[in-house]
Design a protein around this motif. Structure first.
Motif, PDB file in Angstrom:
ATOM      1  N   ILE A 158     -31.633  -5.530  -5.269  1.00 29.14           N
ATOM      2  CA  ILE A 158     -31.938  -4.131  -5.946  1.00 29.14           C
ATOM      3  C   ILE A 158     -30.528  -3.775  -6.469  1.00 29.14           C
ATOM      4  O   ILE A 158     -30.607  -3.016  -7.418  1.00 29.14           O
ATOM      5  CB  ILE A 158     -32.518  -3.042  -4.874  1.00 29.14           C
ATOM      6  CG1 ILE A 158     -33.929  -3.396  -4.493  1.00 29.14           C
ATOM      7  CG2 ILE A 158     -32.256  -1.800  -5.479  1.00 29.14           C
ATOM      8  CD1 ILE A 158     -34.779  -3.398  -5.742  1.00 29.14           C
ATOM      9  N   ASN A 159     -29.392  -3.876  -5.883  1.00 29.60           N
ATOM     10  CA  ASN A 159     -27.981  -3.538  -6.200  1.00 29.60           C
ATOM     11  C   ASN A 159     -27.783  -4.155  -7.453  1.00 29.60           C
ATOM     12  O   ASN A 159     -26.994  -3.683  -8.355  1.00 29.60           O
ATOM     13  CB  ASN A 159     -27.004  -3.919  -5.143  1.00 29.60           C
ATOM     14  CG  ASN A 159     -25.718  -3.127  -5.594  1.00 29.60           C
ATOM     15  OD1 ASN A 159     -25.610  -2.245  -5.940  1.00 29.60           O
ATOM     16  ND2 ASN A 159     -24.703  -4.005  -5.343  1.00 29.60           N
ATOM     17  N   GLU A 160     -27.917  -5.499  -7.598  1.00 32.29           N
ATOM     18  CA  GLU A 160     -27.853  -6.065  -8.954  1.00 32.29           C
ATOM     19  C   GLU A 160     -28.379  -5.511 -10.020  1.00 32.29           C
ATOM     20  O   GLU A 160     -28.066  -5.509 -11.115  1.00 32.29           O
ATOM     21  CB  GLU A 160     -28.377  -7.593  -8.607  1.00 32.29           C
ATOM     22  CG  GLU A 160     -28.004  -8.552  -9.931  1.00 32.29           C
ATOM     23  CD  GLU A 160     -28.183 -10.090  -9.636  1.00 32.29           C
ATOM     24  OE1 GLU A 160     -28.207 -10.816 -10.646  1.00 32.29           O
ATOM     25  OE2 GLU A 160     -28.634 -10.448  -8.334  1.00 32.29           O
ATOM     26  N   LEU A 161     -29.748  -5.182  -9.969  1.00 33.78           N
ATOM     27  CA  LEU A 161     -30.601  -4.484 -10.725  1.00 33.78           C
ATOM     28  C   LEU A 161     -30.186  -3.104 -11.150  1.00 33.78           C
ATOM     29  O   LEU A 161     -29.973  -2.871 -12.396  1.00 33.78           O
ATOM     30  CB  LEU A 161     -32.102  -4.435 -10.234  1.00 33.78           C
ATOM     31  CG  LEU A 161     -33.091  -3.733 -11.227  1.00 33.78           C
ATOM     32  CD1 LEU A 161     -33.084  -4.619 -12.409  1.00 33.78           C
ATOM     33  CD2 LEU A 161     -34.284  -3.753 -10.444  1.00 33.78           C
ATOM     34  N   VAL A 162     -29.450  -2.328 -10.157  1.00 34.94           N
ATOM     35  CA  VAL A 162     -29.015  -1.025 -10.328  1.00 34.94           C
ATOM     36  C   VAL A 162     -27.839  -1.136 -11.323  1.00 34.94           C
ATOM     37  O   VAL A 162     -27.423  -0.436 -12.115  1.00 34.94           O
ATOM     38  CB  VAL A 162     -28.769  -0.400  -9.122  1.00 34.94           C
ATOM     39  CG1 VAL A 162     -27.971   0.959  -9.321  1.00 34.94           C
ATOM     40  CG2 VAL A 162     -30.024  -0.108  -8.519  1.00 34.94           C
ATOM     41  N   GLN A 163     -26.853  -2.207 -10.997  1.00 34.32           N
ATOM     42  CA  GLN A 163     -25.579  -2.314 -11.662  1.00 34.32           C
ATOM     43  C   GLN A 163     -25.869  -2.770 -13.260  1.00 34.32           C
ATOM     44  O   GLN A 163     -25.422  -2.470 -14.136  1.00 34.32           O
ATOM     45  CB  GLN A 163     -24.854  -3.484 -10.995  1.00 34.32           C
ATOM     46  CG  GLN A 163     -24.329  -3.114  -9.471  1.00 34.32           C
ATOM     47  CD  GLN A 163     -23.464  -4.114  -9.168  1.00 34.32           C
ATOM     48  OE1 GLN A 163     -23.565  -5.112  -9.070  1.00 34.32           O
ATOM     49  NE2 GLN A 163     -22.211  -3.614  -8.584  1.00 34.32           N
ATOM     50  N   LYS A 164     -27.024  -3.456 -13.264  1.00 29.76           N
ATOM     51  CA  LYS A 164     -27.400  -4.127 -14.514  1.00 29.76           C
ATOM     52  C   LYS A 164     -27.782  -2.826 -15.475  1.00 29.76           C
ATOM     53  O   LYS A 164     -27.637  -2.682 -16.965  1.00 29.76           O
ATOM     54  CB  LYS A 164     -28.878  -4.963 -14.377  1.00 29.76           C
ATOM     55  CG  LYS A 164     -29.439  -5.330 -15.637  1.00 29.76           C
ATOM     56  CD  LYS A 164     -30.462  -6.285 -15.469  1.00 29.76           C
ATOM     57  CE  LYS A 164     -31.332  -6.510 -16.622  1.00 29.76           C
ATOM     58  NZ  LYS A 164     -32.525  -7.273 -16.412  1.00 29.76           N
ATOM     59  N   LYS A 165     -28.366  -1.704 -14.923  1.00 26.96           N
ATOM     60  CA  LYS A 165     -28.729  -0.449 -15.546  1.00 26.96           C
ATOM     61  C   LYS A 165     -27.553   0.302 -15.806  1.00 26.96           C
ATOM     62  O   LYS A 165     -27.590   1.703 -16.358  1.00 26.96           O
ATOM     63  CB  LYS A 165     -29.973   0.121 -14.775  1.00 26.96           C
ATOM     64  CG  LYS A 165     -31.098  -0.619 -14.552  1.00 26.96           C
ATOM     65  CD  LYS A 165     -31.591  -1.136 -15.876  1.00 26.96           C
ATOM     66  CE  LYS A 165     -32.699  -2.221 -15.506  1.00 26.96           C
ATOM     67  NZ  LYS A 165     -33.467  -2.824 -16.759  1.00 26.96           N
ATOM     68  N   GLY A 166     -26.320   0.132 -15.288  1.00 30.46           N
ATOM     69  CA  GLY A 166     -25.083   0.978 -15.466  1.00 30.46           C
ATOM     70  C   GLY A 166     -25.024   1.765 -14.371  1.00 30.46           C
ATOM     71  O   GLY A 166     -24.523   2.976 -14.573  1.00 30.46           O
TER      72      GLY A 166
END
Length: 629
Positions: A316-324
């Motif tokens: 989830i953190n990887e996904l959140v970072q992907k969204k800036g």
């Protein structure tokens, strides 16, 4: 020498020095801002102009970079030595100088002057020096347990929060309280917050120095989605599960091992995040109760439930970072696996929540600090599952979080306001916690014993009789009569929330407990009739408190009925009929009160608990032979 009682300021500043001389602001004054940064400061100057007009009935002109020596000025001055959000207000001859570290500091200086000008026609202090203890001072509103406030209600709350120097607001979203563009079928029959409304709220918050932060639960608390046929395949336990006390629960947690789960979550994020300008994002991840009961059972047995949870968190953190964005998440699961805390990414924020007065904020926060992970302390309003609140617990919970959060270096202080089991509590029940928590988050030391009643009655309830705040808080202490402490709730409220034959909320209690609560509430609520206020919300607040009282009184009668049933004592038919009549009146007023502040979507769901009680009373009459006097 002046004292704290004479200046009704909340949050109370770090330092005030008083003078034996007063400064009178009159029509010869003007408001002065510097030419450098005028675009940034003009809205603050305009706010000060309105504050002075409202408090002193003066309309002062605003000048830019121009000193008029024949006039007197209330002058804004930028000062690099003052930290962000800090300010100083002091007298210099006949001028009033406002020094600030950044725009927010200037705004907060005006918030302080707003309170002073409302109650004092002259300036009686020499100098105020102020800055916050916590960088982030926030409030989280639950808009997903049936109750979704109207835009008017939300804007009113934002105005209250701005005056209290709150700078962070989250609207908790689970289920269908947001109008997801990708899933119109799930919310088409409701009244969710739309993307356009989020944009409007985001700007409304920004203008008041508040950051509107997205909050989308992303693991547990997904029942509304997973009960639907088209999403059920994503559930950890498709058919539901049996909880720790042996009761069936519907599916509530996403399967952390299924790649389709991440794709689904990404879709939710893509739907909701574009409407927010904040770089922070609360993804929840709390209370995945059925984790390890279904599809992830083997993985949890092989690697440990904590490791399975952490692996999903990292995805989830990887996904959140992907969204800036920067991920925030609730800390209730990871704290149970201290050996894994060090693996939490350092660019996330742990939200340490706990709502009892004795919650171990100190012990838990020490672990986050030692691991070098930013964290907030997150106490609560104690309003949910209590109906009238838990005043003493609320104050001690907030103090515990503030004292230990400051000592251990918490970046933020987030006051949570939940709506479990139908959101039966009314909004004013949470006001004391909003105000007291905001004061503590600004300055712990000077606000522990702040004059909460006076602020509430003066600025929130506009009550000349000075009774509303005291009565509200006294009503919130009814739970102290209960013999055993109910976790995160009260026994009286819990009695209303479970089946009529469920005696669990009454364990350790006696009938005398509920008779004492009945007498106490009946006595305290008499003060509601003495309240004098011309405020537009005054009549509404009174009706809300009266219905909340009636619901608690109904709970005491229900407890009596349960004790009778448990002892095989046949209740009288007339007693049951009175209960039916009472719950009908409560429901009728609940509908009316709900629509005063909230959208209609969710109201029917909130009423199901009342309807269930009524039907059980009816079944009791039809299924038993009632005795008559």
């Amino acid at each position: 020498m002046r004292t704290m009682e004479e200046l009704i300021i909340l949050p109370y500043p770090k330092k005030i020095t008083y003078s034996q001389y007063v400064l009178s602001i009159n029509e010869s004054y003007h408001i002065l801002i510097q030419a450098d940064g005028k675009e940034e400061l003009m809205p603050v100057a305009v706010r000060l102009k309105q504050v002075i007009y409202d408090g002193l009935n003066l309309s002062l002109p605003i000048y830019i970079g121009k000193e008029n020596k024949t006039d007197k000025a209330i002058a804004f001055q930028s000062c690099s030595s003052i930290p962000d959000e800090g300010y100083r207000i002091y007298r210099k001859d006949n001028e009033l100088i406002i020094e600030y570290g950044n725009k927010a500091g200037a705004f907060y200086a005006v918030s302080t002057l707003k309170q002073i000008f409302k109650n004092h026609s002259v300036i009686s202090f020499d100098r105020i020096e102020d800055e916050p203890d916590f960088k982030i001072r926030g409030i989280m509103l639950d808009i997903s347990r049936n109750k979704i406030p109207t835009m008017k209600t939300l804007c009113k709350l934002i105005d209250i929060f701005a005056d209290l120097k709150i700078n962070h607001l989250q609207l908790y979203i689970e289920g269908f309280s947001f109008a997801y563009p990708s899933f119109p079928e799930v919310w088409k029959d409701g009244t969710p917050v739309t993307g356009e409304e989020i944009i409007e709220l985001d700007k409304y918050c920004k203008d008041r120095m508040i950051e509107l932060v997205p909050n989308q639960n992303s693991f547990g608390h997904m029942t509304s989605w997973l009960e639907r046929e088209e999403f059920n395949h994503l559930a950890e336990s498709k058919e539901g599960y049996v909880n720790a006390i042996g009761l069936y629960e519907p599916p509530g947690t996403l399967n952390p091992l299924d790649p389709r789960t991440i794709a689904f979550i990404e879709n939710l994020y893509d739907d909701i995040l574009p409407y927010f300008t904040s770089k922070l994002f609360n993804v929840g991840l709390d209370e995945p109760y059925d984790l390890g009961t279904g599809k992830s059972q083997k993985a949890c047995e092989q690697y440990g439930k904590g490791r399975v949870y952490l692996d999903f968190l990292l995805k989830i953190n990887e996904l959140v970072q992907k969204k800036g964005k920067k991920m925030m998440f609730w800390g209730d699961i990871i704290i149970n696996y201290p050996e894994l805390i060090k693996e939490i990414p350092k660019d996330t924020v742990i939200l340490e929540w706990g709502y009892e007065e004795e919650h171990p904020f100190k012990e838990h926060c020490k672990q986050y600090k030692e691991a070098g992970i930013p964290f907030y302390v997150c106490p609560g309003t104690s309003s949910w599952k209590s109906i009238l609140g838990r005043t003493t617990n609320m104050k001690n919970n907030l103090k515990n979080a503030a004292i230990n959060g400051k000592e251990l270096g918490a970046e933020g202080f987030l006051i949570t306001d939940w709506g479990d089991y139908g959101h039966w509590q009314y909004l004013p029940i949470s006001y004391p916690a909003f105000v007291y928590g905001a004061a503590l988050s600004w300055n712990v030391k000077n606000n522990i014993d702040v004059y909460l009643d006076l602020y509430l009655d003066t600025y929130i309830f506009h009550d000349k009789s000075r009774l509303t705040a005291k009565t509200l808080q006294n009503l919130g202490n009814y739970y102290l009569f209960e013999s055993c402490k109910a976790f995160n709730s009260t026994a009286t409220a819990n009695t209303l929330l479970v089946d009529i034959n469920n005696m669990k909320p009454l364990e350790g209690q006696t009938i005398d407990v509920f008779l004492n609560i009945r007498d106490y509430v009946n006595e305290v609520k008499k003060d509601l009739e003495l309240i004098q206020s011309d405020f537009e919300d005054a009549a509404l607040v009174k009706r809300e408190l009266q219905n909340a009282c009636q619901l608690i009184l109904h709970g005491t009668q229900l407890a009596k009925l349960k004790f009778m049933i448990a002892s095989k004592d046949t209740p009288q038919r007339e007693f049951i009929l009175e209960m039916i009549n009472d719950i009908d009146k409560i429901m009728k007023l609940h509908k009316e009160l709900w629509l005063e502040r909230n959208r209609p979507g969710g109201l029917d769901e909130s009423l199901t608990g009342f309807e269930k009680l009524k039907n059980q009373y009816i079944n009791l009459i039809s299924g038993r032979r009632m005795c008559h006097e």
